[in-house]
Design an enzyme around this catalytic site. Structure first.
Site, PDB file in Angstrom:
ATOM      1  N   CYS A 169     -33.275 -14.647 -22.136  1.00  0.00           N
ATOM      2  CA  CYS A 169     -32.349 -13.930 -21.250  1.00  0.00           C
ATOM      3  C   CYS A 169     -31.092 -13.434 -21.960  1.00  0.00           C
ATOM      4  CB  CYS A 169     -31.931 -14.831 -20.091  1.00  0.00           C
ATOM      5  SG  CYS A 169     -33.304 -15.672 -19.306  1.00  0.00           S
ATOM      6  N   HIS A 308     -23.730 -15.473 -15.666  1.00  0.00           N
ATOM      7  CA  HIS A 308     -25.180 -15.438 -15.872  1.00  0.00           C
ATOM      8  C   HIS A 308     -25.876 -15.768 -14.555  1.00  0.00           C
ATOM      9  CE1 HIS A 308     -28.902 -15.489 -18.059  1.00  0.00           C
ATOM     10  NE2 HIS A 308     -29.174 -16.718 -17.676  1.00  0.00           N
ATOM     11  N   GLU A 319     -22.780 -23.606 -15.723  1.00  0.00           N
ATOM     12  CA  GLU A 319     -21.961 -22.451 -16.078  1.00  0.00           C
ATOM     13  C   GLU A 319     -20.565 -22.556 -15.487  1.00  0.00           C
ATOM     14  OE1 GLU A 319     -22.126 -17.569 -16.246  1.00  0.00           O
ATOM     15  OE2 GLU A 319     -23.646 -18.654 -15.090  1.00  0.00           O
ATOM     16  N   LYS A 340     -26.937 -10.838 -10.266  1.00  0.00           N
ATOM     17  CA  LYS A 340     -28.391 -11.025 -10.165  1.00  0.00           C
ATOM     18  C   LYS A 340     -28.819 -11.214  -8.713  1.00  0.00           C
ATOM     19  CE  LYS A 340     -29.465 -13.079 -14.706  1.00  0.00           C
ATOM     20  NZ  LYS A 340     -28.129 -13.160 -15.322  1.00  0.00           N
ATOM     21  N   HIS A 345     -33.183 -10.752 -11.896  1.00  0.00           N
ATOM     22  CA  HIS A 345     -33.132 -11.234 -13.273  1.00  0.00           C
ATOM     23  C   HIS A 345     -34.091 -10.391 -14.106  1.00  0.00           C
ATOM     24  CE1 HIS A 345     -32.608 -13.577 -16.730  1.00  0.00           C
ATOM     25  NE2 HIS A 345     -32.666 -14.793 -16.223  1.00  0.00           N
ATOM     26  N   PHE A 406     -32.777 -19.610 -22.010  1.00  0.00           N
ATOM     27  CA  PHE A 406     -33.668 -20.674 -22.449  1.00  0.00           C
ATOM     28  C   PHE A 406     -33.694 -20.666 -23.980  1.00  0.00           C
ATOM     29  CE2 PHE A 406     -36.740 -21.222 -18.595  1.00  0.00           C
ATOM     30  CZ  PHE A 406     -35.706 -21.795 -17.879  1.00  0.00           C
TER      31      PHE A 406
END
Length: 420
Positions: A169, A308, A319, A340, A345, A406
Site C-alpha cells: 500500500c 492511511h 496510526e 478511503k 483502498h 503490509f
C-alpha cells in the site's frame, strides 16, 4: 548543487466518478461515497463485495485502440492518468527537437502493488478451465509490473530513469517520494510519477477475504461499508484507479509559465521491522518525523493529515497513536481524515490518490471528511480532530499524506500550499 524546490504542475486522475479534478474533490468534500456493490459471474462462485471501480473509463477512447490492446487494465488506467497530468502541466505529448534533448534526463517512477497480475490469472484460467494450450504473445508485456512506466516513457519520450516500486500500500507514496528526490537533487527537471492498481482479480479478492480484513456489504449497505476510525468499522474496501503527478523544478516551471498546483517539500520512510501485517506506531513515528525534518517543518506547521486509515480493527488505532506521539498536545487540534471511506483502498495507487487529495486540500483551502464517522468514533482512535464534515475556508499552509503498508513499509509525504 543546492536543493531545489519541487512544484506539482500537473495532476491526472482516473477515479470512481469520471469527472475532472474539481468534481472529484467536491464529491469528497460532500462526503459522497464512490463504493458500489460488485457481483461478478466468476466460477466456481461469484465475487460479492463492496468495491470501487472506474465505471466510466473507456481505455480505447482515452488511449486509442492499438495502445490500449497492448495493456492490462492497471496500465490503461495509469497511462491515461499520466496523459491527463501531462496535459494539465501544459507539456506537449510530442516534443520538438530542442525539447527532445531536455527529455533525455526526464523520467518516470511508478507505483503498483499488483501490477499485471490479472493478465497471468486470466491466462491460467484459460488453460485450466478452457483447455487452451497457448496464450496470447502479449501476456508477458501485459503482466509486467513496470508496464506503466515503460509505456509512459515511450509515449512521452522520457529518456531518464524508468522504474516501478512495489511496496504494497506504500508503493506509489514511495514512487512519488523518490521522484521528488530526483527533481530536488537536480538529477531531473521533470519527473512523472504516481500509481495504478486493479484489485478485482479473483485470487486477490479471495486472498483478502481470507485475511478477514474486508468489509462486508450488499447492494444497500456497500456505499457506507468503509468506516475508518469508527467503533463499528468492519474492514477495508478494495478498488481500482490510476493517479499521476508531474513534478517539476520550481524555477523550470516558473520559466515556462506553468501553473503551480502545489509543492512537495518532504519525504520520510521507515520500516516497522517487526511484523509482516501488524503495524507498529514506532515505525510510523519515525516516518512522520523524517518527513517533517526533510521538509524543515515543525508539527505546529501542519494543518491537515490525510491518514492511511483503512478501517481495519488493528490499523486505525496504531496510526492515531503515532500521530498523538508526533504532535503531542497539538494532536487534539490536528484535522485528520481518511478519504478511503469514499474512494476505497487502491492498494499500490492509494498513496498517489491520497497525495492528490492532500494537494487539492491545500490548493482549495478545504479539508475533506472521513465519511460515515459522525457520532461513533472508536475511543481507541480519539485524540485528534477527526473531520466529520467537509470544511471550507481553512487556512492551510502544509499537510501530510500517510501511506503505511503490509511488510512494515511506511512513507509520508509533506506538501505545501501553492502561491496565492
Amino acid at each position: 548543487m543546492q536543493a531545489r524546490r519541487v512544484a506539482i504542475t500537473g495532476i491526472g486522475l482516473i477515479g470512481p466518478w469520471g469527472g475532472d479534478l474539481g468534481d472529484f474533490f467536491e464529491r469528497l468534500l460532500a462526503g459522497e461515497s464512490g463504493v458500489h456493490y460488485l457481483l461478478t459471474d466468476d466460477l466456481p462462485r461469484p465475487l460479492s463485495t463492496p468495491y470501487v471501480s472506474c465505471q466510466g473509463f473507456e481505455p480505447e477512447v482515452a488511449l486509442g485502440k492499438p495502445l490500449a490492446m497492448m495493456m492490462e487494465r492497471f496500465a490503461q488506467l495509469g497511462t491515461a492518468a499520466a496523459f491527463q497530468a501531462w496535459a494539465h502541466a501544459g507539456l506537449p505529448r510530442q516534443p520538438d527537437a530542442a525539447d527532445a534533448e531536455q527529455r533525455d534526463t526526464w523520467g518516470c517512477i511508478w507505483g503498483t502493488a499488483l501490477g499485471g497480475l490479472s493478465a497471468h490469472e486470466r491466462g491460467s484460467r484459460e488453460m485450466w478451465q478452457k483447455g487452451r494450450e497457448r496464450l496470447s504473445p502479449l501476456s508477458v508485456v501485459q503482466g509486467m509490473n513496470n508496464a506503466v512506466n515503460a509505456h509512459i516513457s515511450i509515449q512521452l519520450g522520457l529518456g531518464g530513469v524508468s522504474s516501478s516500486h512495489t511496496a504494497a500500500c506504500a508503493s506509489s507514496g514511495i514512487a512519488i517520494g523518490e521522484a521528488f528526490r530526483r527533481v530536488r537533487s537536480g538529477e531531473a527537471d521533470v519527473m512523472l510519477t504516481g500509481g495504478s492498481d486493479v484489485c478485482q482479480s479473483y485470487g486477490v479478492v479471495r486472498a483478502w477475504e481470507a485475511m478477514r480484513v474486508m468489509a462486508p456489504g450488499d447492494a444497500h449497505t456497500a456505499p457506507s461499508a468503509c468506516r475508518p476510525f469508527s467503533s463499528d468499522r468492519a474492514g477495508l474496501v478494495l478498488g481500482e484507479g490510476g493517479v499521476a503527478l508531474v513534478l517539476e523544478a520550481w524555477d523550470h516551471a516558473v520559466a515556462r509559465g506553468a501553473t503551480i498546483q502545489g509543492e512537495i517539500v518532504g519525504f520520510g520512510t521507515s520500516c516497522d521491522r517487526s511484523h509482516l501485517v501488524r503495524p507498529s506506531s514506532a515505525g510510523q513515528v519515525r516516518a512522520l518525523r523524517a518527513a517533517l525534518a526533510d521538509a524543515g517543518l515543525a508539527p505546529s506547521d501542519i494543518g491537515y493529515v490525510n491518514a492511511h486509515g483503512t478501517a481495519t480493527t488493528e490499523g486505525d488505532p496504531v496510526e492515531i497513536a503515532a500521530l498523538r506521539e508526533v504532535f503531542g498536545e497539538g494532536a487534539r487540534r490536528l484535522p485528520v481524515s481518511a478519504t478511503k471511506s469514499m474512494h476505497g483502498h487502491l492498494l499500490g495507487a492509494s498513496g498517489a490518490i491520497e497525495a492528490v487529495v492532500t494537494a487539492l486540500a491545500l490548493r482549495e483551502q478545504a479539508v475533506p471528511p472521513t465519511a460515515h464517522l459522525a457520532g461513533r468514533i472508536d475511543p481507541a482512535c480519539e485524540g485528534v480532530d477527526h473531520v466529520l464534515e467537509g470544511r471550507r475556508g481553512v487556512p492551510l499552509q502544509a499537510a501530510l499524506s500517510n501511506s503505511f503498508a503490509f511488510g512494515g513499509s511506511n512513507a509520508v509525504l509533506a506538501l505545501r500550499a501553492p502561491p496565492r
